[in-house]
Write a protein that holds these residues in place. Structure first.
Motif, mmCIF file in Angstrom:
data_model
loop_
_atom_site.group_PDB
_atom_site.id
_atom_site.type_symbol
_atom_site.label_atom_id
_atom_site.label_comp_id
_atom_site.label_asym_id
_atom_site.label_seq_id
_atom_site.Cartn_x
_atom_site.Cartn_y
_atom_site.Cartn_z
ATOM 1 N N ALA A 1 0.815 -1.221 0.000
ATOM 2 C CA ALA A 1 0.000 0.000 0.000
ATOM 3 C C ALA A 1 0.847 1.270 0.000
ATOM 4 N N GLY A 2 2.070 1.154 -0.513
ATOM 5 C CA GLY A 2 2.914 2.341 -0.625
ATOM 6 C C GLY A 2 3.608 2.737 0.658
ATOM 7 N N PHE B 1 -0.739 0.791 -6.214
ATOM 8 C CA PHE B 1 -0.498 0.336 -4.854
ATOM 9 C C PHE B 1 -1.015 -1.092 -4.716
ATOM 10 N N ASP B 2 -0.213 -1.988 -4.099
ATOM 11 C CA ASP B 2 -0.758 -3.319 -3.846
ATOM 12 C C ASP B 2 -1.213 -3.420 -2.387
ATOM 13 N N THR B 3 -2.037 -4.434 -2.115
ATOM 14 C CA THR B 3 -2.651 -4.563 -0.794
ATOM 15 C C THR B 3 -1.915 -5.527 0.128
ATOM 16 N N ALA B 4 -0.730 -5.985 -0.244
ATOM 17 C CA ALA B 4 -0.020 -6.989 0.549
ATOM 18 C C ALA B 4 0.167 -6.531 1.995
ATOM 19 N N PRO C 1 -8.607 1.781 4.810
ATOM 20 C CA PRO C 1 -9.343 3.023 4.580
ATOM 21 C C PRO C 1 -8.465 4.167 4.092
ATOM 22 N N ALA C 2 -7.224 4.257 4.603
ATOM 23 C CA ALA C 2 -6.325 5.312 4.135
ATOM 24 C C ALA C 2 -5.983 5.114 2.668
ATOM 25 N N LEU C 3 -5.741 3.861 2.279
ATOM 26 C CA LEU C 3 -5.426 3.581 0.882
ATOM 27 C C LEU C 3 -6.599 3.937 -0.025
ATOM 28 N N LEU C 4 -7.801 3.532 0.355
ATOM 29 C CA LEU C 4 -8.981 3.812 -0.467
ATOM 30 C C LEU C 4 -9.269 5.308 -0.541
ATOM 31 N N ALA C 5 -8.942 6.032 0.530
ATOM 32 C CA ALA C 5 -9.188 7.472 0.545
ATOM 33 C C ALA C 5 -8.213 8.229 -0.343
ATOM 34 N N PHE C 6 -7.014 7.672 -0.539
ATOM 35 C CA PHE C 6 -5.985 8.410 -1.279
ATOM 36 C C PHE C 6 -5.784 7.926 -2.703
#
Length: 350
Positions: free
Chosen positions: A205-206, A239-242, A251-256
């Motif tokens: 997720a970066g 961004f990957d979700t690993a 939620p932070a990933l989905l928001a950005f």
């Protein structure tokens, strides 16, 4: 049934394992070097509903070798192994090629060979190689070659330059900072703008990027960069979700992130089977409660990666009797870890 495309799955081929052992390396980032084979990989994939795993060598890549020529030879061996594996199993595997950074000229030559001759699906670049960070000055030869080929570049963390902190496993915290540093430099130093045809995928997720993006952009603004442009460029990454589909990180990933640039990742086999199921179930359960629901779940599981890797667009999960049995075992595990995930989500909300 169309299945997940896992862009963050590792391989530990025999020549690479032998080289690590010869150098006395038995763990990566504080985790023991796991057992791996194509057969065990496919067994996990069948259980977890993963149609295709895009494989890469994890840290330390070839950076542990002091002899540059030895690093070149090992990268070629690993890449030929990966290419042969994909040729034998094109429905199940893809391959990110390893390059011998920090030697930019050698890395460019190997990336060119891997993409043009071995037909790799992309390349994996470590966030730092022997202390030299991705995005620092002097790497334009490599980026130009990757841009010309519209390459997918999978950015994977390595151990931070400098001593580890006793009691803090590098994979648990340092890896996230390492990815964030590389992302920062790729934006700050204009790489993502000068080479717009490269598709950069950030692991885990970066790192801290989604959570700290505005703070990172502020840092670039202090260097004279445009704050809005810095945010735009940070959002240009995939961004990957690993290890990141948790009640707090997702939620932070989905928001950005741009929703079409979020990709499924497992981090197997460094992440155990149970951990893979835990985060996969977490992804599913959290997305049920978003405005996008099943639509974004399908995009993350398959659609976004299928657009990035067109040859993988039609891959499906095997439905042989053995495959069904493995999928059933995976569903049983998934339900068990789903209950654990709900408990974690409740705890996170206080």
């Amino acid at each position: 049934m169309t299945g997940r495309i896992d862009v963050h799955q590792h391989l530990v081929p025999p020549p690479y394992r032998d080289a690590l052992r010869a150098a006395g390396i038995t763990e990566v980032g504080g985790r023991a070097l796991p057992d791996w084979s194509p057969e065990t990989a496919q067994a996990l994939m069948d259980e977890a509903g993963i149609a295709t795993g895009v494989l890469s060598v994890s840290a330390p890549g070839t950076t542990f070798l002091d002899d540059p020529a030895a690093a070149v030879r090992l990268a070629r061996e690993v890449n030929e192994y990966g290419a042969e594996l994909v040729e034998r199993n094109p429905d199940r595997f893809g391959h990110f090629a390893t390059v011998p950074l920090p030697d930019v000229e050698a890395a460019t030559a190997e990336a060119t060979h891997a993409l043009d001759t071995l037909h790799a699906d992309g390349v994996v670049l470590l966030a730092n190689s022997r202390g030299t960070y991705l995005g620092e000055e002097g790497q334009d030869q490599l980026f130009a070659a990757l841009d010309e080929r519209q390459a997918v570049v999978f950015v994977h963390p390595a151990e931070l330059p400098g001593p580890a902190v006793p009691g803090v496993a590098p994979f648990a915290a340092d890896f996230l900072l390492d990815t964030t540093r590389a992302a920062y430099l790729l934006v700050r130093n204009g790489i993502v703008r000068r080479y717009p045809n490269i598709r950069f995928v950030l692991s885990h997720a970066g790192g801290f990027v989604p959570y700290a993006a505005h703070r990172l952009a502020m840092g670039m603004a202090n260097d004279g960069h445009s704050f809005p442009d810095a945010l735009t460029d940070l959002r240009s990454f995939y961004f990957d979700t690993a290890l990141s589909a948790s009640p707090s990180a997702l939620p932070a990933l989905l928001a950005f992130a741009r929703p079409e640039r979020i990709l499924f990742g497992s981090d197997w086999p460094f992440a155990t089977d149970m951990v893979v199921h835990y985060f996969a179930k977490g992804l599913e359960q959290h997305l049920e409660h978003t405005p996008f629901g099943a639509t974004i779940e399908a995009a993350i599981d398959h659609g976004n990666a299928a657009a990035l890797f067109p040859r993988l667009a039609r891959q499906t999960v095997p439905v042989t009797p053995a495959g069904r049995a493995k999928a059933l075992r995976g569903e049983i595990k998934s339900r068990a870890v789903g209950a654990l995930f709900k408990l974690a989500a409740t705890s996170a909300r206080g």
